[in-house]
Design a protein around this motif. Structure first.
Motif, PDB file in Angstrom:
ATOM      1  N   HIS A   1       0.794  -1.224   0.000  1.00  0.00           N
ATOM      2  CA  HIS A   1       0.000   0.000   0.000  1.00  0.00           C
ATOM      3  C   HIS A   1       0.834   1.285   0.000  1.00  0.00           C
ATOM      4  N   CYS A   2       2.134   1.197  -0.107  1.00  0.00           N
ATOM      5  CA  CYS A   2       2.982   2.373   0.077  1.00  0.00           C
ATOM      6  C   CYS A   2       2.571   3.518  -0.845  1.00  0.00           C
ATOM      7  N   PHE A   3       2.345   4.699  -0.258  1.00  0.00           N
ATOM      8  CA  PHE A   3       1.913   5.860  -1.027  1.00  0.00           C
ATOM      9  C   PHE A   3       2.977   6.326  -2.014  1.00  0.00           C
ATOM     10  N   ALA A   4       4.241   6.026  -1.740  1.00  0.00           N
ATOM     11  CA  ALA A   4       5.334   6.453  -2.614  1.00  0.00           C
ATOM     12  C   ALA A   4       5.857   5.315  -3.489  1.00  0.00           C
ATOM     13  N   GLY A   5       5.177   4.190  -3.514  1.00  0.00           N
ATOM     14  CA  GLY A   5       5.551   3.097  -4.393  1.00  0.00           C
ATOM     15  C   GLY A   5       6.802   2.339  -3.978  1.00  0.00           C
ATOM     16  N   ARG A   6       7.144   2.373  -2.701  1.00  0.00           N
ATOM     17  CA  ARG A   6       8.387   1.730  -2.266  1.00  0.00           C
ATOM     18  C   ARG A   6       8.305   0.208  -2.232  1.00  0.00           C
ATOM     19  N   SER A   7       7.126  -0.348  -2.383  1.00  0.00           N
ATOM     20  CA  SER A   7       7.001  -1.802  -2.458  1.00  0.00           C
ATOM     21  C   SER A   7       6.919  -2.279  -3.905  1.00  0.00           C
ATOM     22  N   SER A   8       7.338  -1.408  -4.835  1.00  0.00           N
ATOM     23  CA  SER A   8       7.434  -1.765  -6.249  1.00  0.00           C
ATOM     24  C   SER A   8       8.842  -1.461  -6.739  1.00  0.00           C
ATOM     25  N   THR A   9       9.314  -2.210  -7.713  1.00  0.00           N
ATOM     26  CA  THR A   9      10.635  -1.999  -8.280  1.00  0.00           C
ATOM     27  C   THR A   9      10.726  -2.718  -9.612  1.00  0.00           C
ATOM     28  N   ASP A  10      11.668  -2.281 -10.453  1.00  0.00           N
ATOM     29  CA  ASP A  10      11.926  -3.045 -11.674  1.00  0.00           C
ATOM     30  C   ASP A  10      12.945  -4.147 -11.434  1.00  0.00           C
ATOM     31  N   GLY A  11      13.395  -4.291 -10.172  1.00  0.00           N
ATOM     32  CA  GLY A  11      14.303  -5.354  -9.793  1.00  0.00           C
ATOM     33  C   GLY A  11      13.553  -6.567  -9.259  1.00  0.00           C
ATOM     34  N   ILE A  12      13.733  -6.848  -7.966  1.00  0.00           N
ATOM     35  CA  ILE A  12      13.117  -8.025  -7.352  1.00  0.00           C
ATOM     36  C   ILE A  12      12.175  -7.586  -6.233  1.00  0.00           C
ATOM     37  N   VAL A  13      10.930  -8.006  -6.335  1.00  0.00           N
ATOM     38  CA  VAL A  13       9.956  -7.800  -5.250  1.00  0.00           C
ATOM     39  C   VAL A  13       9.957  -9.041  -4.375  1.00  0.00           C
ATOM     40  N   LEU A  14      10.120  -8.830  -3.097  1.00  0.00           N
ATOM     41  CA  LEU A  14      10.146  -9.918  -2.127  1.00  0.00           C
ATOM     42  C   LEU A  14       8.776  -9.978  -1.461  1.00  0.00           C
ATOM     43  N   ASP A  15       7.916 -10.834  -1.971  1.00  0.00           N
ATOM     44  CA  ASP A  15       6.555 -10.961  -1.467  1.00  0.00           C
ATOM     45  C   ASP A  15       6.570 -11.833  -0.218  1.00  0.00           C
ATOM     46  N   THR A  16       6.252 -11.227   0.927  1.00  0.00           N
ATOM     47  CA  THR A  16       6.313 -11.950   2.205  1.00  0.00           C
ATOM     48  C   THR A  16       4.970 -12.507   2.634  1.00  0.00           C
ATOM     49  N   SER A  17       3.977 -12.509   1.722  1.00  0.00           N
ATOM     50  CA  SER A  17       2.631 -12.922   2.123  1.00  0.00           C
ATOM     51  C   SER A  17       2.572 -14.360   2.625  1.00  0.00           C
ATOM     52  N   GLY A  18       3.545 -15.196   2.256  1.00  0.00           N
ATOM     53  CA  GLY A  18       3.571 -16.565   2.752  1.00  0.00           C
ATOM     54  C   GLY A  18       4.077 -16.683   4.175  1.00  0.00           C
ATOM     55  N   LEU A  19       4.619 -15.596   4.719  1.00  0.00           N
ATOM     56  CA  LEU A  19       5.101 -15.588   6.113  1.00  0.00           C
ATOM     57  C   LEU A  19       4.033 -14.918   6.969  1.00  0.00           C
ATOM     58  N   ASP A  20       2.942 -15.597   7.179  1.00  0.00           N
ATOM     59  CA  ASP A  20       1.786 -14.964   7.825  1.00  0.00           C
ATOM     60  C   ASP A  20       1.311 -15.692   9.072  1.00  0.00           C
ATOM     61  N   GLY A  21       2.173 -16.492   9.680  1.00  0.00           N
ATOM     62  CA  GLY A  21       1.787 -17.193  10.896  1.00  0.00           C
ATOM     63  C   GLY A  21       1.536 -16.248  12.058  1.00  0.00           C
TER      64      GLY A  21
END
Length: 440
Positions: free
Chosen positions: A72-92
């Motif tokens: 949800h970052c307002f400045a787009g810091r969770s987006s990149t043209d490199g590698i996005v590290l999706d942590t949604s699987g670490l939800d315990g």
């Protein structure tokens, strides 16, 4: 390791590239302003080892890497043209008998509230059910229980972090204390990738939901009354004020919040405000709601609207001068507007301000309210509105509402804590592997 095939096979999770099925869905953040950013890879992590291997791989290939919890970052810091590290699987999520909750960095608020409710516990945190708990916490964490219990990061008692060299560390008040200090309010993605968080939860309260609406009202008198009343209200009550202007319609004003004081005391507190404001609203109180159920009443509201928006904000340590407020509201109500415009006054004070500015990385401990401006991405009003209000602002900005237009972002986000944060950065990420515009 730079071989992509070897990297894929080393993971418990999955790697998505532009030619992968599912890539288009997983690459998109919530905020449509950044929907066009196309990462080279998205790594959906299933384990802490996956995070460490991805960090090591990015270092070897020279790719920029950014963690994404909720996106949800307002400045787009969770987006990149490199590698996005999706942590949604670490939800315990687990809760010990002493009320300490261990929560994976990929958990979203809706699931967090539901899991804590089962143990009769909760956290002072935000409203959006799909907002990630990690990003919220690392930038502070303002919410409806905050005036009574402080920021989300004030409840943090420990965290697990993958550093730039791929090592995994545990931090708390006794272990890696400088890193732990920096994680409480400096903003996400600064020093490493947080994989889990430990919180000292609070007993889940019974609440009263507050919602009141005015139309065709003296907005200046209403806002003036709110500025004098809401930040000084008892800690049990949080009441925020939103003004919305749409083409061809009068400005609509909504008071929205929650109280843990009970229905009758809440009515009495609201009556004080209504008397000062001089206008009776259409008002609805919904009493006897466990906090989890209160949060559930927000579940149908989107965390970020589908249209591309811009957000700007600033803290205020005093009420606006009359002339400033007059100009601000006149700009909002300008009949020439062609799109929706919104300003929201968020009450601070209470427990937020009973913490020393240098006790955590979150430096904004003397503020009365936060003012947020929201409009379409192409609407120049938002900059004029922000500049008008800025004349009376404190110059400080909530790290979870990053603003690329700031002239002196270091002072705005971190104030007197910036020098210590720079030292923490040098100690834990000396080569600035974790980097983005306005990063420490």
């Amino acid at each position: 390791m730079t071989d992509l095939t070897a990297f894929r096979t080393s993971l418990d999770g999955e790697v998505f590239s532009p030619d992968s099925a599912g890539y288009e869905a997983i690459r998109r953040p919530v905020n449509p302003r950044y929907a066009g950013v196309r990462p080279r890879l998205v790594v959906r992590c299933r384990s802490v080892s996956d995070v460490a291997r991805a960090v090591t791989y990015a270092a070897a290939t020279g790719d920029r890497i950014v963690p994404r919890g909720g996106g949800h970052c307002f400045a787009g810091r969770s987006s990149t043209d490199g590698i996005v590290l999706d942590t949604s699987g670490l939800d315990g999520i687990s809760v010990a008998e002493d009320g300490i909750a261990t929560i994976g960095a990929g958990a979203r608020q809706g699931r967090v509230y539901a899991a804590l409710h089962a143990s009769g516990r909760t956290l002072p945190a935000g409203c959006g059910p799909t907002v990630g708990i990690a990003g919220l916490t690392l930038g502070g964490g303002i919410g409806l229980l905050g005036r009574g219990h402080g920021l989300t990061c004030d409840r943090l008692v420990g965290a697990q972090v993958v550093l730039a060299d791929g090592s995994v560390v545990e931090c708390d008040h006794d272990r890696q204390p400088d890193l732990f200090w920096g994680l409480r309010g400096a903003g996400g993605g600064q020093f490493g990738v947080v994989t889990s968080l430990r919180f000292d939860t609070v007993p889940e309260p019974i609440t009263t939901r507050v919602e009141a609406h005015w139309s065709d009202v003296d907005a200046e008198r209403l806002v003036s009354a709110w500025q004098d009343w809401a930040p000084d209200a008892p800690d049990e009550l949080t009441a925020d004020l939103t003004l919305v202007a749409e083409p061809g319609a009068p400005v609509q004003v909504t008071l929205f919040g929650a109280s843990t004081a009970g229905e009758r005391p809440t009515w009495e507190l609201l009556r004080e405000f209504i008397d000062q404001a001089g206008a009776a609203p259409a008002i609805e109180l919904r009493a006897d709601l466990p906090y989890h159920h209160l949060k559930g009443t927000f579940a149908d509201s989107p965390d970020v609207p589908e249209r591309a928006l811009r957000f700007r904000s600033e803290f205020f340590s005093r009420s606006m001068a009359e002339g400033t407020l007059t100009s601000l509201l006149a700009q909002l109500a300008d009949p020439r507007t062609t799109g929706r415009r919104e300003i929201t006054f968020i009450a601070m004070g209470g427990a937020y301000n009973r913490v020393a500015e240098d006790a955590t990385a979150f430096a904004h401990r003397g503020e009365r309210f936060l003012l947020q401006h929201i409009a379409g991405a192409a609407d120049p009003w938002i900059d004029r509105s922000w500049a008008t209000a800025h004349a009376d602002g404190s110059g400080r900005v909530y790290p979870n509402f990053p603003d690329p237009e700031l002239d002196d972002w270091a002072a705005a986000y971190h104030a007197g804590n910036h020098p210590r944060l720079v030292a923490v950065k040098r100690a834990y990420d000396p080569h600035r592997f974790f980097d983005f515009p306005q990063a420490i």
